[in-house]
Design an enzyme around this catalytic site. Structure first.
Site, PDB file in Angstrom:
ATOM      1  N   GLU A  88      10.473  20.667 -14.138  1.00  0.00           N
ATOM      2  CA  GLU A  88      11.207  21.686 -13.413  1.00  0.00           C
ATOM      3  C   GLU A  88      10.337  22.873 -13.051  1.00  0.00           C
ATOM      4  O   GLU A  88       9.249  23.057 -13.604  1.00  0.00           O
ATOM      5  CB  GLU A  88      12.409  22.145 -14.236  1.00  0.00           C
ATOM      6  CG  GLU A  88      12.046  22.715 -15.576  1.00  0.00           C
ATOM      7  CD  GLU A  88      13.269  22.725 -16.504  1.00  0.00           C
ATOM      8  OE1 GLU A  88      13.966  23.725 -16.485  1.00  0.00           O
ATOM      9  OE2 GLU A  88      13.494  21.739 -17.221  1.00  0.00           O
ATOM     10  N   CYS A 334      12.489  27.606 -19.978  1.00  0.00           N
ATOM     11  CA  CYS A 334      11.658  26.409 -20.028  1.00  0.00           C
ATOM     12  C   CYS A 334      12.388  25.165 -20.485  1.00  0.00           C
ATOM     13  O   CYS A 334      12.869  25.125 -21.609  1.00  0.00           O
ATOM     14  CB  CYS A 334      10.626  26.579 -21.124  1.00  0.00           C
ATOM     15  SG  CYS A 334       9.316  27.591 -20.764  1.00  0.00           S
TER      16      CYS A 334
HETATM   17  N1  SAH Z   1       3.436  26.672 -23.373  1.00  0.00           N
HETATM   18  C1  SAH Z   1       3.182  27.949 -22.774  1.00  0.00           C
HETATM   19  C2  SAH Z   1       4.004  28.187 -21.529  1.00  0.00           C
HETATM   20  C3  SAH Z   1       5.450  28.094 -21.776  1.00  0.00           C
HETATM   21  S1  SAH Z   1       6.719  29.053 -21.405  1.00  0.00           S
HETATM   22  C4  SAH Z   1       3.398  29.050 -23.784  1.00  0.00           C
HETATM   23  O1  SAH Z   1       3.799  28.753 -24.887  1.00  0.00           O
HETATM   24  O2  SAH Z   1       3.102  30.189 -23.476  1.00  0.00           O
HETATM   25  C5  SAH Z   1       6.596  30.652 -21.036  1.00  0.00           C
HETATM   26  C6  SAH Z   1       7.186  31.613 -22.086  1.00  0.00           C
HETATM   27  O3  SAH Z   1       8.582  31.430 -22.335  1.00  0.00           O
HETATM   28  C7  SAH Z   1       6.507  31.496 -23.425  1.00  0.00           C
HETATM   29  O4  SAH Z   1       6.215  32.786 -23.888  1.00  0.00           O
HETATM   30  C8  SAH Z   1       7.545  30.845 -24.284  1.00  0.00           C
HETATM   31  O5  SAH Z   1       7.307  31.099 -25.641  1.00  0.00           O
HETATM   32  C9  SAH Z   1       8.797  31.463 -23.742  1.00  0.00           C
HETATM   33  N2  SAH Z   1      10.043  30.748 -24.013  1.00  0.00           N
HETATM   34  C10 SAH Z   1      10.261  29.439 -24.179  1.00  0.00           C
HETATM   35  N3  SAH Z   1      11.559  29.183 -24.395  1.00  0.00           N
HETATM   36  C11 SAH Z   1      12.173  30.368 -24.367  1.00  0.00           C
HETATM   37  C12 SAH Z   1      13.530  30.777 -24.526  1.00  0.00           C
HETATM   38  N4  SAH Z   1      14.484  29.893 -24.770  1.00  0.00           N
HETATM   39  N5  SAH Z   1      13.807  32.086 -24.400  1.00  0.00           N
HETATM   40  C13 SAH Z   1      12.845  32.998 -24.152  1.00  0.00           C
HETATM   41  N6  SAH Z   1      11.559  32.681 -24.004  1.00  0.00           N
HETATM   42  C14 SAH Z   1      11.226  31.377 -24.111  1.00  0.00           C
END
Ligand code: SAH
Length: 347
Positions: A88, A334
């Site tokens: 996505e 995500c």
């Molecule tokens: N794998 C990478 C990119 C992923 S997502 C990373 O870990 O940075 C981008 C951001 O969204 C990351 O900071 C991740 O920790 C955060 N994230 C993931 N799921 C989330 C959620 N349910 N609520 C808020 N932030 C979230």
């Protein structure tokens, strides 16, 4: 699965077309067509060459399967890959342009406690071309061209851990920023990582001046280990050292993401610990209110509490912002959309 033509740089396409017995200038026609988001069957070359290419390469490596439009204008895309896997992406309109969030893996193996992308582990890495195609097809769908793009900024914050798919991600970044293509400057690209320290050092050596973003979410190692298994491998101190190196090499300020999780990391004491940890560093803190994921038991904090946390950071001299929540009504976080589609709750 067939190979992916969008993995190739312009120079590699030149070599490829000569193998097909064609003149080098054909590479330019193919390259421009692909960068406009065209399928192989739509390329402005002879039918014989199109057929020859289609025998070896995927006609349409990434296709927009569904588009969801949020009440705030944010668009969420569900992409189908040629092997039927789904990833996505999101397109968000900001004052300074449209930002597209892309995925780098199908699923993820990092296991963060709050994240929907990792619920069923890693399925596979995306290739450089599959990452690029997400942008090419959104640019096309939004009426963009190579001259007037509809996508101005790119964030690697969709499903997957970009530094766990290092080679393909670097290749993607080189193709994304190449002159004559879709040509998005590295300064308009942000790569977010959960903190795979050795790869941060590698990235610093690549000479790609992108914005490095680290998902911190906790300041002490024990607390971080509770929500991010990667913290068992790399400490916060090691991450900070790697960030300092990244700054030294690129002169780019780095960014920390900090998702506020109720009862976990958002009291006054946590805010003060964050200030003590980051004071004086060339960085910015991006606070995120947790997007609640139905398969996870963690909850978000209220707006008031989030602003209180932000206030403490600002009072202590940190550069910090609270990220506007966008697309919350369409599964903005995500992996949420793919997970909902796979379990049948979104059609
Ligand atoms: N794998 C990478 C990119 C992923 S997502 C990373 O870990 O940075 C981008 C951001 O969204 C990351 O900071 C991740 O920790 C955060 N994230 C993931 N799921 C989330 C959620 N349910 N609520 C808020 N932030 C979230």
């Amino acid at each position: 699965m067939k190979k992916i033509l969008q993995d190739y740089s312009r120079a590699e396409l030149e070599t490829l077309v000569t193998r097909f017995g064609e003149k080098k200038f054909r590479a330019e026609q193919i390259y421009l067509g692909l960068m406009q988001g065209k399928r192989i069957s739509e390329l402005p070359v002879s039918p014989a060459l199109r057929t020859a290419l289609s025998e070896q390469f995927e006609d349409e490596p990434v296709r927009i399967l569904k588009t969801f439009v949020s009440s705030d204008g944010t668009k969420k895309y569900l992409f189908a890959l040629a092997d039927g896997n789904l990833v996505e992406g999101v397109l968000m309109a900001y004052q300074y342009g449209n930002t597209q969030c892309v995925s780098t893996q199908v699923g993820c193996r990092m296991g963060c406690a709050f994240c929907a992308s990792t619920l069923n582990g890693l399925v596979r890495n995306l290739t450089a071309g599959e990452i690029l195609c997400q942008i090419l097809c959104v640019n096309r769908a939004e009426g963009g061209s190579l001259k007037t793009r509809a996508v101005h900024n790119v964030v690697l914050m969709g499903s997957g851990e970009p530094l766990d798919n290092y080679e393909h991600v670097i290749k993607f970044l080189r193709n994304l920023t190449a002159e004559g293509g879709i040509c998005i400057s590295a300064r308009n690209v942000s790569l977010s990582t959960c903190g795979i320290v050795p790869k941060i050092y590698d990235l610093a050596e690549e000479g790609i001046p992108l914005n490095l973003t680290i998902s911190l979410h906790a300041t002490d190692d024990e607390a971080r280990k509770r929500i991010m298994p990667v913290a068992k491998a790399y400490s916060v101190a090691e991450i900070l050292k790697a960030c300092a190196y990244y700054f030294e090499k690129t002169k780019r300020r780095y960014i920390f993401e900090y998702s506020l999780i109720d009862g976990e990391n958002c009291d006054q004491a946590h805010a003060l610990a964050l200030c003590a940890l980051l004071k004086g560093k060339p960085c910015h803190v991006n606070l995120i209110r947790l997007n609640e994921v139905k398969e996870r038991s963690l909850s978000s904090v209220g707006e008031k509490q989030a602003y209180r946390f932000l206030g403490i950071l600002e009072k202590n001299g940190l550069s910090a912002t609270l990220r506007r929540q966008m697309g919350a009504d369409i599964g903005g976080a995500c992996g949420q959309l793919r997970a909902s589609y796979l379990d049948g709750s979104v059609k």
